[in-house]
Design an enzyme around this catalytic site. Sequence first.
Site, short mmCIF file in Angstrom:
data_model
loop_
_atom_site.label_atom_id
_atom_site.label_comp_id
_atom_site.label_asym_id
_atom_site.label_seq_id
_atom_site.Cartn_x
_atom_site.Cartn_y
_atom_site.Cartn_z
N LYS A 195 26.18 -18.73 -52.80
CA LYS A 195 25.05 -17.81 -52.76
C LYS A 195 24.60 -17.53 -54.19
CE LYS A 195 23.57 -13.27 -51.22
NZ LYS A 195 23.88 -12.08 -50.43
N LYS A 248 22.69 -20.72 -49.92
CA LYS A 248 21.60 -19.75 -49.85
C LYS A 248 21.06 -19.47 -51.24
CE LYS A 248 20.86 -14.99 -48.71
NZ LYS A 248 21.49 -13.73 -48.77
C1 PBG Z 1 23.21 -8.99 -48.50
C2 PBG Z 1 22.25 -10.08 -48.23
C3 PBG Z 1 21.07 -10.43 -48.92
C4 PBG Z 1 20.47 -11.45 -48.16
C5 PBG Z 1 21.30 -11.71 -47.08
N1 PBG Z 1 22.41 -10.87 -47.14
C6 PBG Z 1 20.43 -9.85 -50.12
C7 PBG Z 1 21.06 -9.90 -51.43
O1 PBG Z 1 22.08 -10.54 -51.67
O2 PBG Z 1 20.50 -9.20 -52.29
C8 PBG Z 1 19.15 -12.10 -48.48
C9 PBG Z 1 18.41 -12.70 -47.30
C10 PBG Z 1 16.98 -13.00 -47.55
O3 PBG Z 1 16.44 -12.88 -48.66
O4 PBG Z 1 16.32 -13.36 -46.56
N2 PBG Z 1 23.96 -9.10 -49.64
#
Ligand code: PBG
Length: 325
Positions: A195, A248
């Site tokens: 991520k 992601k």
């Molecule tokens: C929670 C999380 C996030 C997303 C999914 N789970 C945001 C982040 O890490 O700030 C992002 C999903 C999206 O942008 O569609 N940590």
Amino acid sequence: MGFPIHRPRRLRVNENIRRMVRETKLSVDDLVQPFFVIYGEKVKNPVNSMPGVYQLSIDYLVDEVRRAKDLGIPAVILFGIPEKKDPIASEAYAENGIIQRAVRAIKEKVGDILVITDVCLCEYTSHGHCGVVKKNEVLNDPTLELLAKTAVSHAKAGADIVAPSDMMDGRVAAIREALDAEGFKNIAIMSYAVKYASSFYGPFRDAADSAPKFGDRRSYQMDPANAKEAIKEASLDVEEGADIIMVKPALPYLDVVRMVKDTFPEVPLAAYNVSGEYSMIKAAAQLGWIDYDRVVMETLVSIKRAGADIILTYFAMEVAEKLQS
Ligand code: PBG
């Protein structure tokens, strides 16, 4: 031996032949629909930066999940907006927290659809970070216990799969151990293994009200410039017991999706077509600058072609409708 013996265009002359030689086929089986759930009744708050996406109260959420099931979508993923936030994210693991209530309602009223829960603290902490904070530092090890508690509380409510998205080191092992200790041996972990600290999450943070109040997430999420590090992150999560791993965002990281799939062909791979990817397409379509339907299909096919087995996308229900027709 090339042209004129070989003419690749022969296999493109009409749709029937193109269908026959098509390498990648998008199916409703590949799709996961995300939802944002909030307290109240008959609440449907539009998310301004994500046209077509809403914060839904549980009654409306149940209706939408039923619709997803009727469209043949195998799974939904839930994000919660709590009533109140505090420094230790109490509502993330409260027995009667928003996610725990939502999962119970779906399991009771809709039944046969997989419920995946996002396991993270950022929506529930007053400072908006994904872990416990001390002197402006996001602490790793003290956060693990809270994440494990959160995952167990989701499993108790009936979640089928828990999806840790926090990027703390060691959280997959901590969650696996806690789930097993509570008898949840068959609850799978889909880890957000790779991520990135991405600006494509901007609209999500409006939807989930989870923007950090100070600093950013670069001390725990990955540097967008790194690809080889993805292999390290993915292999640690696989070793720790992740059943499904995720990359992601999706589109700006298709090279990473391919690399992770080639390195771990035996592990189901998910890719998250995140909020910013969705909003850019919606915005360009509103301006009349692109052919919306085709761009959406091309986007999802490209993610699958890169190696994703599962695609989390805000387009899931729309696309499922199109695939039916
Ligand atoms: C929670 C999380 C996030 C997303 C999914 N789970 C945001 C982040 O890490 O700030 C992002 C999903 C999206 O942008 O569609 N940590």
